[in-house]
Write an enzyme that holds these catalytic residues in place. Structure first.
Site, PDB file in Angstrom:
ATOM      1  N   GLY A   1       0.836  -1.198   0.000  1.00 60.72           N
ATOM      2  CA  GLY A   1       0.000   0.000   0.000  1.00 60.72           C
ATOM      3  C   GLY A   1       0.864   1.239   0.000  1.00 60.72           C
ATOM      4  CD  GLU A   2       3.887   2.667   3.272  1.00 61.63           C
ATOM      5  OE1 GLU A   2       4.868   3.097   2.613  1.00 61.63           O
ATOM      6  OE2 GLU A   2       4.019   2.109   4.371  1.00 61.63           O
ATOM      7  N   GLY A   3       0.792   3.709  -1.754  1.00 56.02           N
ATOM      8  CA  GLY A   3       1.116   4.241  -3.069  1.00 56.02           C
ATOM      9  C   GLY A   3       2.448   3.732  -3.589  1.00 56.02           C
TER      10      GLY A   3
END
EC number: 2.4.2.21
Length: 336
Positions: A303-305
């Site tokens: 996640g987190e980009g």
């Protein structure tokens, strides 16, 4: 707030331009004159044309690239659906601010700005097994926060998220939008054990049953089963389309967050590319359902980009080849 009602938001989701055919065609034409066999750079060629179409420029640019990480907390974590406690969301937002997360390193390498937007972290959404995750007002506020984050001067944006427990809302939204049962879409997220996986599936099935009357409307699905960070990603994806900014989507949660736009408009996600396919169960199926082939497949599930930001380097490479390669005529190379 840009959107004061679901009807107003729905109308905005249906009012989408199709990009610039002229810019995309100009890129395709130039690609065929460059010193290489036609099509030999594969998706790098189509990525350059995609960038041109949605920027509306014959010669695209990547002067300003920005990563947005939206953060939210989820009431459904009360059902034991995550291996980590909800306070980790706040702690990780602090880690982002301190430069200590993976996304900080990837953004720096990609030449991208990073903007982390926390959304009422001290006020989790409702437990969707018991009540809607968000009422209309809360949902529209989160969508509007995402919409307002995007500006016309951006050349490319990446969307990511942080929210303990948010693979459960993502799987719930995917199940509601595409069917097939909760088990088909539900994975282990942060690494829950077998019992935790069962709790996730049971929670999603309970949520689908409780909110059955809402399941025919993609926006009501996103409100009843989603989260603030997912709603913000939906709003940001919509704003990017309206403002002519191409989008790199991250993993399962981010893709599920944007999926209602595709259910409302058949070309709703045409301005997006799937940066990668996550190792999280359900993401590959979701990309297939949306017709979004991933650029990368590295087994990531952070996640987190992170996957989206990593793919910025692919887009930059596509643009460099397009703008800096010589044509056959310029190089004095004989064509076939």
């Amino acid at each position: 707030m840009p959107f004061k009602s679901l009807d107003e938001l729905r109308a905005a989701c249906l009012d989408l331009h199709s990009g610039s055919d002229a810019a995309a065609n100009a890129v395709a034409h130039r690609q065929d004159t460059l010193t290489k066999p036609q099509g030999s750079l594969g998706r790098l060629e189509t990525v350059a044309a995609w960038l041109a179409r949605w920027q509306g420029r014959d010669i695209p640019k990547l002067d300003r690239v920005k990563v947005f990480v939206f953060a939210g907390n989820h009431g459904v974590t009360a059902q034991g659906v995550s291996a980590f406690p909800s306070e980790v969301t706040v702690q990780m937002v602090a880690n982002f601010a301190g430069g200590g997360a993976a996304i900080n390193q990837l953004a720096r390498i990609a030449g991208a700005e990073l903007d982390v937007i926390p959304l009422d972290l001290d006020r989790p959404t409702g437990d969707f097994t018991q009540e809607p995750a968000m009422d209309d007002e809360a949902f529209l506020a989160a969508v509007s926060a995402g919409y307002d984050a995007i500006s016309r001067d951006l050349d490319l944006v990446c969307f990511g998220e942080m929210g303990i427990g948010n693979t459960t809302p993502a799987a719930a939204i995917s199940t509601a939008l595409f069917g097939g049962g909760a088990e088909r879409w539900t994975g282990r997220g942060t690494g829950v054990d077998d019992a935790g996986l069962v709790r996730k599936i049971v929670a999603i099935e309970a949520g689908l049953k409780r909110h059955a009357p809402a399941l025919a409307d993609p926006l009501k699905v996103a409100a009843a089963l989603g989260g603030r960070e997912l709603a913000a990603i939906l709003g940001a994806t919509l704003a990017a389309r309206h403002l002519g900014v191409p989008v790199l989507l991250d993993g399962f949660v981010c893709t599920a967050a944007a999926a209602p736009l595709a259910r409302l408009h058949s070309a709703g996600l045409a301005h997006t590319l799937a940066a990668h396919v996550s190792a999280e169960s359900g993401h590959r199926r979701l990309l297939e359902a949306l017709g979004l082939p991933p650029l990368l497949d590295l087994g990531m599930r952070l996640g987190e980009g992170s996957g989206a930001c990593l793919a910025v380097n692919i887009v930059r490479s596509a643009l460099e080849c397009h703008t800096r390669m010589a044509s056959f005529e310029e190089a004095g190379v004989s064509e076939k």
